[in-house]
Write a protein that holds these residues in place. Structure first.
Motif, PDB file in Angstrom:
ATOM      1  N   LYS A 274       0.834  -1.202   0.000  1.00 34.65           N
ATOM      2  CA  LYS A 274       0.000   0.000   0.000  1.00 34.65           C
ATOM      3  C   LYS A 274       0.870   1.253   0.000  1.00 34.65           C
ATOM      4  CE  LYS A 274      -3.933   2.093   2.395  1.00 34.65           C
ATOM      5  NZ  LYS A 274      -4.857   1.972   3.548  1.00 34.65           N
ATOM      6  N   LYS A 275       1.932   1.215   0.800  1.00 35.43           N
ATOM      7  CA  LYS A 275       2.849   2.352   0.843  1.00 35.43           C
ATOM      8  C   LYS A 275       3.552   2.524  -0.489  1.00 35.43           C
ATOM      9  CE  LYS A 275       6.766   4.216   3.464  1.00 35.43           C
ATOM     10  NZ  LYS A 275       7.735   3.971   4.567  1.00 35.43           N
ATOM     11  N   ARG A 276       3.940   1.404  -1.098  1.00 41.00           N
ATOM     12  CA  ARG A 276       4.603   1.472  -2.396  1.00 41.00           C
ATOM     13  C   ARG A 276       3.674   2.048  -3.451  1.00 41.00           C
ATOM     14  NH1 ARG A 276       6.568  -4.178  -4.574  1.00 41.00           N
ATOM     15  NH2 ARG A 276       4.345  -4.358  -4.999  1.00 41.00           N
ATOM     16  N   ASP A 277       2.391   1.680  -3.391  1.00 44.97           N
ATOM     17  CA  ASP A 277       1.428   2.230  -4.345  1.00 44.97           C
ATOM     18  C   ASP A 277       1.256   3.732  -4.157  1.00 44.97           C
ATOM     19  OD1 ASP A 277       1.068  -0.266  -5.399  1.00 44.97           O
ATOM     20  OD2 ASP A 277      -0.760  -0.691  -4.251  1.00 44.97           O
ATOM     21  N   GLN A 278       1.271   4.166  -2.874  1.00 51.64           N
ATOM     22  CA  GLN A 278       1.161   5.594  -2.597  1.00 51.64           C
ATOM     23  C   GLN A 278       2.361   6.349  -3.144  1.00 51.64           C
ATOM     24  OE1 GLN A 278       0.692   5.659   1.665  1.00 51.64           O
ATOM     25  NE2 GLN A 278      -1.524   5.369   1.576  1.00 51.64           N
ATOM     26  N   LEU A 279       3.548   5.765  -2.956  1.00 51.23           N
ATOM     27  CA  LEU A 279       4.755   6.401  -3.497  1.00 51.23           C
ATOM     28  C   LEU A 279       4.708   6.455  -5.014  1.00 51.23           C
ATOM     29  CD1 LEU A 279       7.524   4.830  -1.209  1.00 51.23           C
ATOM     30  CD2 LEU A 279       6.686   7.188  -1.174  1.00 51.23           C
ATOM     31  N   GLN A 280       4.182   5.382  -5.611  1.00 51.72           N
ATOM     32  CA  GLN A 280       4.066   5.360  -7.062  1.00 51.72           C
ATOM     33  C   GLN A 280       3.110   6.436  -7.545  1.00 51.72           C
ATOM     34  OE1 GLN A 280       5.908   3.463  -9.077  1.00 51.72           O
ATOM     35  NE2 GLN A 280       5.006   4.556 -10.815  1.00 51.72           N
ATOM     36  N   ALA A 281       2.033   6.635  -6.766  1.00 48.73           N
ATOM     37  CA  ALA A 281       1.088   7.692  -7.128  1.00 48.73           C
ATOM     38  C   ALA A 281       1.745   9.065  -7.066  1.00 48.73           C
ATOM     39  CB  ALA A 281      -0.125   7.644  -6.198  1.00 48.73           C
ATOM     40  N   GLU A 282       2.629   9.240  -6.082  1.00 53.14           N
ATOM     41  CA  GLU A 282       3.352  10.504  -5.967  1.00 53.14           C
ATOM     42  C   GLU A 282       4.316  10.701  -7.131  1.00 53.14           C
ATOM     43  OE1 GLU A 282       5.257  10.449  -2.211  1.00 53.14           O
ATOM     44  OE2 GLU A 282       3.392  10.475  -1.054  1.00 53.14           O
ATOM     45  N   GLU A 283       4.758   9.585  -7.705  1.00 53.47           N
ATOM     46  CA  GLU A 283       5.708   9.650  -8.817  1.00 53.47           C
ATOM     47  C   GLU A 283       4.980   9.579 -10.159  1.00 53.47           C
ATOM     48  OE1 GLU A 283       8.969  10.011  -8.479  1.00 53.47           O
ATOM     49  OE2 GLU A 283       8.900  10.000  -6.309  1.00 53.47           O
ATOM     50  N   ASP A 284       3.712  10.030 -10.182  1.00 48.44           N
ATOM     51  CA  ASP A 284       2.911   9.834 -11.384  1.00 48.44           C
ATOM     52  C   ASP A 284       3.355  10.691 -12.562  1.00 48.44           C
ATOM     53  OD1 ASP A 284       2.135  12.299 -10.493  1.00 48.44           O
ATOM     54  OD2 ASP A 284      -0.019  11.910 -10.572  1.00 48.44           O
ATOM     55  N   GLU A 285       4.409  11.512 -12.353  1.00 46.65           N
ATOM     56  CA  GLU A 285       4.916  12.278 -13.480  1.00 46.65           C
ATOM     57  C   GLU A 285       5.791  11.435 -14.395  1.00 46.65           C
ATOM     58  OE1 GLU A 285       8.451  12.158 -10.971  1.00 46.65           O
ATOM     59  OE2 GLU A 285       6.323  12.390 -10.594  1.00 46.65           O
ATOM     60  N   VAL A 286       6.069  10.164 -14.011  1.00 48.41           N
ATOM     61  CA  VAL A 286       6.879   9.292 -14.853  1.00 48.41           C
ATOM     62  C   VAL A 286       6.118   8.997 -16.146  1.00 48.41           C
ATOM     63  CG1 VAL A 286       7.938   7.032 -15.065  1.00 48.41           C
ATOM     64  CG2 VAL A 286       8.022   8.245 -12.888  1.00 48.41           C
TER      65      VAL A 286
ATOM     66  N   GLN B 104       7.300  17.076 -13.873  1.00 46.47           N
ATOM     67  CA  GLN B 104       8.715  16.711 -13.743  1.00 46.47           C
ATOM     68  C   GLN B 104       9.569  17.942 -13.460  1.00 46.47           C
ATOM     69  OE1 GLN B 104       9.897  14.715 -17.304  1.00 46.47           O
ATOM     70  NE2 GLN B 104       8.550  12.962 -16.988  1.00 46.47           N
ATOM     71  N   MET B 105       9.317  19.007 -14.196  1.00 49.29           N
ATOM     72  CA  MET B 105      10.114  20.227 -14.015  1.00 49.29           C
ATOM     73  C   MET B 105       9.902  20.820 -12.620  1.00 49.29           C
ATOM     74  SD  MET B 105      11.656  20.308 -16.818  1.00 49.29           S
ATOM     75  CE  MET B 105      11.428  18.525 -16.925  1.00 49.29           C
ATOM     76  N   ILE B 106       8.658  20.842 -12.190  1.00 46.98           N
ATOM     77  CA  ILE B 106       8.345  21.385 -10.864  1.00 46.98           C
ATOM     78  C   ILE B 106       9.051  20.586  -9.775  1.00 46.98           C
ATOM     79  CG2 ILE B 106       6.482  21.680  -9.183  1.00 46.98           C
ATOM     80  CD1 ILE B 106       4.640  22.313 -11.597  1.00 46.98           C
ATOM     81  N   LYS B 107       8.986  19.272  -9.886  1.00 52.83           N
ATOM     82  CA  LYS B 107       9.620  18.433  -8.870  1.00 52.83           C
ATOM     83  C   LYS B 107      11.133  18.553  -8.912  1.00 52.83           C
ATOM     84  CE  LYS B 107       7.495  15.017  -7.327  1.00 52.83           C
ATOM     85  NZ  LYS B 107       6.758  13.755  -7.059  1.00 52.83           N
TER      86      LYS B 107
END
Length: 756
Positions: A525-537, A554-557
């Motif tokens: 669940k935590k990994r999915d949340q992190l993946q959601a945070e990385e949704d700019e990939v 991506q630029m903002i991050k």
């Protein structure tokens, strides 16, 4: 005492349900990857065919249940209490082990795990029993372990790796030589015969050979013969009629409904492989609990006498498995198959290693893979020099890549339906043969190695990807051997502790298993949340609009991460806060990982941008390069600061503190201005931002001069100077690339907006 063992039986079945869930999550890749990878049909159709195969295949698994009862050890050498310890240790270990592998997305073998868990637990209990009686372990252990059968099972499992890879490669090579990648033409003439032959072969091995040991094989017909005997006497006619029926049926589907022949073959193969999987692998999940239940029934039938004296010799005989239990298990498998999210992760690993098209490689290269590729390349060149050029040219022409996939398809198949058909037919045949011989072949080993063999024959492993694919295969196979070692060791330890410490340890380990499973679910669940945070990939399936939106994120991050590393990194360094620096280091590590992943996807991304102006793709490439250089700058600035603190070197002097704090504050202000422009996409303040950058650069130049003066006045030492110069050098580098980033981003947005 009877109630206590009844509770243990209930615990066994509860663990069996959990084992079914985690096991199917792992093994779904075995019969889904070919249909999913080739996109043969909508996913609901694929899952429907697989579900029907699982449900029917469950009824064929009755004969395989004997493996859990007497395939690894001699049950007559154990009493009821000891058998229950063995079975509980096996199920506890199996749930933990499979859940762990699923969490990491690695396809392991449920067959290998159950075999080695039974072996480990049986050895541990045997050792305790022999030692308690004052005997010799070396001399007497062979009396307890069914070494010949266990060795045959293990040898069969290992041999299946070589056989599956070789047969898969050979059949795919011949099939591709016949149909080539431009298979639509040959399919018009040979398609129905190919499909009819494939399904007939499946019918023979799945139904005729696989019937042995099924729940209905012994049903008598009106003429006095059993179903199995009747099928055996009429096998030839059944195959002839089957071939004729399928050829006509497939051709009619093509003519009347325009259903492609290979789709029918792939779906039939998915059904067959799911059926073979259930028939072979169901023992892995419920074989042990059923054996425990049978043991409990026998013990109760004898009046529930002393469990420490009641012999388990009854397990050595033939014990039937109720059909309703097999069907219930099949239904649980179907629900898990449809609902499991972990299965998608495991399927992705197999598809990444066998796909025909280019893309990111999941695994890195290894020394062994490089040696193999180098040797294979040299061997291939030598063979090519020996054979006539006309022959080699003719063969190569049969393997020229060709795709019928539309360029507008955002999610192309990993490979075509010809290879998918071979994967399914070959794997289902090999597994059905093992089932008929009552050898619990690893369906994971067989299907995975068949897929690897067919991808090799299809030249999916070219010089651009071979080292990574071979390294991936080694990694997966290494995981299989690790499975055997862990399964044997952990199961043995659990059984040993229960046997020595008392039966209360059973519930301790059950609690441990529950906690670990809950913990892995929390991790996912935590990994999915992190993946959601990385949704700019940016993914291969993203449309152009999504690429633009994700590029903005991506630029903002990138700007936020750079600002955080500089500001917090210098602050924690000056305070000599090692823990704080470690937190900043994690931010830098994630930034570097994101920037690398984004840059690695440049090829696929600019392919999606190909319809736009050339400049848009050009500026996108520049953006990714500048972002990657920014990640390098903050990394090379932070790492020496961490080493300086960890090695307990002298802190910076007061003048350096003031200068670094001042420049960090100005850089923070600069990044906020950059962020405002990027978020607003106005780019009106770029000239003002460049002026801010230039002022900071002037400040850095003054800091450099001041440091030179301090060196001349011997106010600082060598390490101090090296670190100080490194910091201001990377700051300068970071500022230059940040300005280049915002310029490239501006030009990228301008060109894409104009195009739209």
């Amino acid at each position: 005492m009877e109630n206590f063992y009844l509770i243990l039986v209930i615990v066994l079945f509860a663990l069996a349900i959990s084992d079914l869930i985690v096991g199917v999550s792992n093994d779904a890749v075995n019969f889904l990857n070919s249909a999913v990878g080739s996109k043969a049909a909508p996913k609901w159709v694929i899952f429907l065919m697989a579900s029907l195969g699982v449900l029917i295949g469950a009824t064929f698994s009755s004969g395989m249940m004997e493996v859990a009862r007497k395939g690894i050890f001699h049950p007559e050498m154990f009493v009821f209490s000891e058998i229950m310890i063995i079975f509980l240790a096996v199920m506890i270990t199996d749930v933990i082990l499979l859940d762990m592998f699923n969490t990491f997305g690695m396809p392991t073998s449920t067959t290998v795990s159950i075999v080695f868990e039974l072996l480990g637990a049986a050895v541990a209990v045997s050792v305790v029993k022999i030692k308690t009686a004052g005997g010799s372990v070396l001399m007497e252990l062979s009396q307890y372990i069914n070494s010949s059968k266990a060795l045959a099972i293990i040898t069969g499992i290992l041999l299946s790796v070589f056989v599956a890879f070789t047969v898969g490669a050979l059949v795919q090579y011949l099939t591709r030589m016949l149909f080539t990648f431009k298979y639509r033409g040959p399919m018009k003439y040979f398609g129905s015969a190919f499909g009819g032959l494939a399904i007939t072969v499946i019918t023979y091995f799945i139904v005729i050979k696989g019937m042995k040991g099924s729940t209905f094989a012994g049903i008598e017909l009106s003429n006095g013969e059993t179903i199995q005997e009747w099928v055996k006497h009429h096998t030839g006619l059944m195959l002839i009629y089957s071939f004729a029926f399928w050829v006509v049926f497939i051709q009619l589907l093509k003519w009347i409904f325009n259903i492609k022949i290979l789709k029918v073959v792939v779906l039939a193969g998915t059904f067959a492989l799911a059926m073979a999987f259930a028939g072979n692998d169901l023992v892995n999940f419920i074989g042990v609990p059923l054996a425990g239940f049978n043991s409990f029934q026998a013990w109760v039938a004898q009046g529930a006498t002393d469990p420490d004296t009641f012999s388990m010799a009854m397990l050595a005989g033939k014990v039937g498995t109720p059909t309703y239990m097999l069907l219930i298990a099949g239904l649980v498998m179907i629900v898990t198959l449809i609902m499991s999210k972990k299965a998608k992760s495991v399927i992705a690993t197999s598809l990444d290693l066998s796909r025909q098209n280019e893309g990111d490689e999941r695994f890195g290269s290894s020394f062994a893979a490089r040696v193999i590729v180098r040797g294979a390349t040299k061997f291939n060149n030598r063979v090519a020099n020996i054979l006539p050029s006309a022959l080699t040219g003719g063969i190569s022409s049969r393997f020229e890549p060709h795709s019928y996939v539309s360029e507008d398809d955002q999610d192309p198949p990993s490979f075509d339906k010809v290879r998918a058909s071979v994967n399914l037919v070959v794997a289902s045949i090999l597994i059905a043969m093992g089932t008929s011989l009552k050898l619990p072949l690893s369906t994971t080993y067989v299907t995975f190695m068949v897929a690897m063999g067919t991808s090799l024959s299809d030249r999916a492993w070219d010089r651009e990807s071979a080292v990574y694919r071979i390294s991936g295969v080694f990694a997966v196979i290494g995981g299989w051997f690790l499975t055997a070692l862990i399964a044997f060791s952990v199961s043995g330890i659990v059984a040993l502790l229960i046997a020595v410490s008392g039966k209360f340890m059973i519930f301790v380990f059950v609690v441990v298993a529950i906690i670990m499973v809950i913990r892995t679910h929390a991790l996912i669940k935590k990994r999915d949340q992190l993946q959601a945070e990385e949704d700019e990939v940016i993914e291969d399936a993203d449309a152009q609009e999504e690429i633009i939106d994700k590029s903005s994120r991506q630029m903002i991050k990138a700007v936020k991460s750079s600002d955080e590393v500089v500001k917090d990194g210098i602050n924690y360094f000056l305070k000599e806060d090692r823990a704080g620096l470690k937190k900043v280091q994690e931010t830098s590590r994630k930034f570097s990982k994101r920037s690398k992943r984004n840059r690695d996807k440049v090829y696929s991304t600019i392919t999606k941008l190909a319809e736009g102006p050339f400049d848009a793709s050009h500026f996108y490439v520049q953006m990714m390069e500048h972002k990657r250089e920014m990640a390098h700058a903050v990394h090379f600035m932070l790492e020496p600061m961490i080493k300086h603190i960890e090695n307990n070197h002298k802190p910076f002097i007061e003048e350096q503190h003031i200068e670094l704090k001042d420049v960090a504050a100005n850089i923070d202000k600069f990044f906020k201005s950059v962020l405002k422009d990027i978020e607003g996409k106005t780019f009106d303040d770029i000239d003002q931002i460049i002026e801010e950058r230039d002022k900071i650069l002037e400040q850095i130049y003054k800091m450099e001069k001041n440091q030179i003066k301090r060196i001349k006045n011997k106010m600082v030492n060598t390490r101090n100077s090296q670190l100080f110069f490194k910091l201001i050098s990377e700051m300068e580098y970071l500022l230059l690339h940040t300005i280049n980033l915002i310029k490239s981003y501006r030009d990228f947005i301008t060109n894409t907006v104009q195009k739209n």
